[in-house]
Design a protein around this motif. Structure first.
Motif, PDB file in Angstrom:
ATOM      1  N   ILE A 114       0.842  -1.202   0.000  1.00  0.00           N
ATOM      2  CA  ILE A 114       0.000   0.000   0.000  1.00  0.00           C
ATOM      3  C   ILE A 114       0.875   1.250   0.000  1.00  0.00           C
ATOM      4  CG2 ILE A 114      -1.720   1.297   1.303  1.00  0.00           C
ATOM      5  CD1 ILE A 114      -2.863  -1.340   2.219  1.00  0.00           C
ATOM      6  N   THR A 115       1.927   1.273   0.786  1.00  0.00           N
ATOM      7  CA  THR A 115       2.825   2.423   0.834  1.00  0.00           C
ATOM      8  C   THR A 115       3.536   2.578  -0.515  1.00  0.00           C
ATOM      9  OG1 THR A 115       3.191   1.972   3.163  1.00  0.00           O
ATOM     10  CG2 THR A 115       4.717   3.490   2.112  1.00  0.00           C
ATOM     11  N   THR A 142       4.203   5.460  -5.622  1.00  0.00           N
ATOM     12  CA  THR A 142       4.234   5.364  -7.078  1.00  0.00           C
ATOM     13  C   THR A 142       3.143   6.233  -7.701  1.00  0.00           C
ATOM     14  OG1 THR A 142       5.052   3.103  -6.902  1.00  0.00           O
ATOM     15  CG2 THR A 142       4.166   3.760  -9.030  1.00  0.00           C
ATOM     16  N   LEU A 143       1.932   6.180  -7.147  1.00  0.00           N
ATOM     17  CA  LEU A 143       0.833   6.995  -7.647  1.00  0.00           C
ATOM     18  C   LEU A 143       1.114   8.488  -7.482  1.00  0.00           C
ATOM     19  CD1 LEU A 143      -1.964   6.827  -8.912  1.00  0.00           C
ATOM     20  CD2 LEU A 143      -2.934   6.832  -6.620  1.00  0.00           C
ATOM     21  N   PHE A 144       1.723   8.866  -6.342  1.00  0.00           N
ATOM     22  CA  PHE A 144       2.071  10.262  -6.097  1.00  0.00           C
ATOM     23  C   PHE A 144       3.112  10.759  -7.110  1.00  0.00           C
ATOM     24  CE2 PHE A 144       4.701  13.492  -3.935  1.00  0.00           C
ATOM     25  CZ  PHE A 144       3.720  14.462  -3.750  1.00  0.00           C
ATOM     26  N   LEU A 151       2.580  13.664  -9.924  1.00  0.00           N
ATOM     27  CA  LEU A 151       3.497  14.802  -9.957  1.00  0.00           C
ATOM     28  C   LEU A 151       4.147  14.944 -11.337  1.00  0.00           C
ATOM     29  CD1 LEU A 151       4.597  17.012  -8.109  1.00  0.00           C
ATOM     30  CD2 LEU A 151       6.491  15.504  -7.535  1.00  0.00           C
ATOM     31  N   THR A 152       4.542  13.822 -11.963  1.00  0.00           N
ATOM     32  CA  THR A 152       5.133  13.835 -13.295  1.00  0.00           C
ATOM     33  C   THR A 152       4.114  14.310 -14.335  1.00  0.00           C
ATOM     34  OG1 THR A 152       6.559  11.998 -12.667  1.00  0.00           O
ATOM     35  CG2 THR A 152       6.340  12.433 -15.024  1.00  0.00           C
ATOM     36  N   THR A 153       2.891  13.828 -14.247  1.00  0.00           N
ATOM     37  CA  THR A 153       1.837  14.247 -15.168  1.00  0.00           C
ATOM     38  C   THR A 153       1.562  15.738 -15.044  1.00  0.00           C
ATOM     39  OG1 THR A 153       0.828  12.050 -14.987  1.00  0.00           O
ATOM     40  CG2 THR A 153      -0.545  13.807 -15.896  1.00  0.00           C
TER      41      THR A 153
END
Length: 188
Positions: free
Chosen positions: A4-5, A10-12, A16-18
């Motif tokens: 989960i962490t 990874t999602l964050f 941020l990259t997008t």
């Protein structure tokens, strides 16, 4: 680290990259639209014919062109197939200058290029035509110059050289480098 962490990190990073890429592309679009506005002409004229007068009221020159585009932000005017008729003194035309392209700058300097011809309007002139790739004209001083190869056609001769300075006020022509002159017999 648990799943989960790791998924959250990874999602964050992906978000941020997008966001960074969207901001970067947006800034790039704004810059290109500013440049597009500067490269759009303020006005366009087709089949232009314009007379320009001196402060004294005497005719200075006439310019004709198939197309003219004026770029206010760049402070230049571009001509397609311009023909300048120059009147340095006595309101009598002395020379016509033609080219495929011309650019007039705000300091009254004209750069002509591609098949440039300087033609004498006086049939009795010793020099009848000057041909070159590029010529520069100063419309304030009536001086024409080129650093390129020049072909001069005159009465009974053809001259090749490079580097030309023509002062229309004194009708003095200077060729910087003379390469060859071919004389022809004139039939009477």
């Amino acid at each position: 680290m648990n799943r989960i962490t790791l998924a959250t990190i990874t999602l964050f990073i992906l978000a941020l990259t997008t966001y960074g890429l969207l901001e970067w592309y947006g800034a790039k679009k704004e810059t290109s639209s500013i440049l597009d506005n500067a490269t759009n002409p303020e006005f366009i004229a087709e089949n232009l014919n314009s007379d320009v007068y001196k402060a004294t009221g005497a005719l200075s020159y006439n310019v004709e062109a198939q197309r003219m585009e004026h770029y206010a932000q760049l402070e230049v005017t571009h001509f397609e197939y311009p023909r300048y008729t120059l009147y340095p003194k006595n309101n009598k035309p002395t020379w016509q200058v033609t080219a495929n392209e011309g650019t007039l700058y705000n300091n009254n300097r004209v750069k002509l290029k591609n098949r440039v011809r300087l033609i004498a309007t006086d049939e009795e002139s010793l020099i009848q035509e000057v041909h070159g790739k590029n010529l520069e004209m100063d419309l304030k001083t009536n001086i024409i110059s080129s650093e390129q190869t020049i072909l001069i056609l005159g009465k009974g001769f053809t001259m090749y050289g490079s580097g030309l300075i023509v002062d229309l006020n004194t009708t003095q022509m200077t060729l910087t480098e003379h390469v060859q002159t071919i004389y022809k017999k004139i039939k009477k």
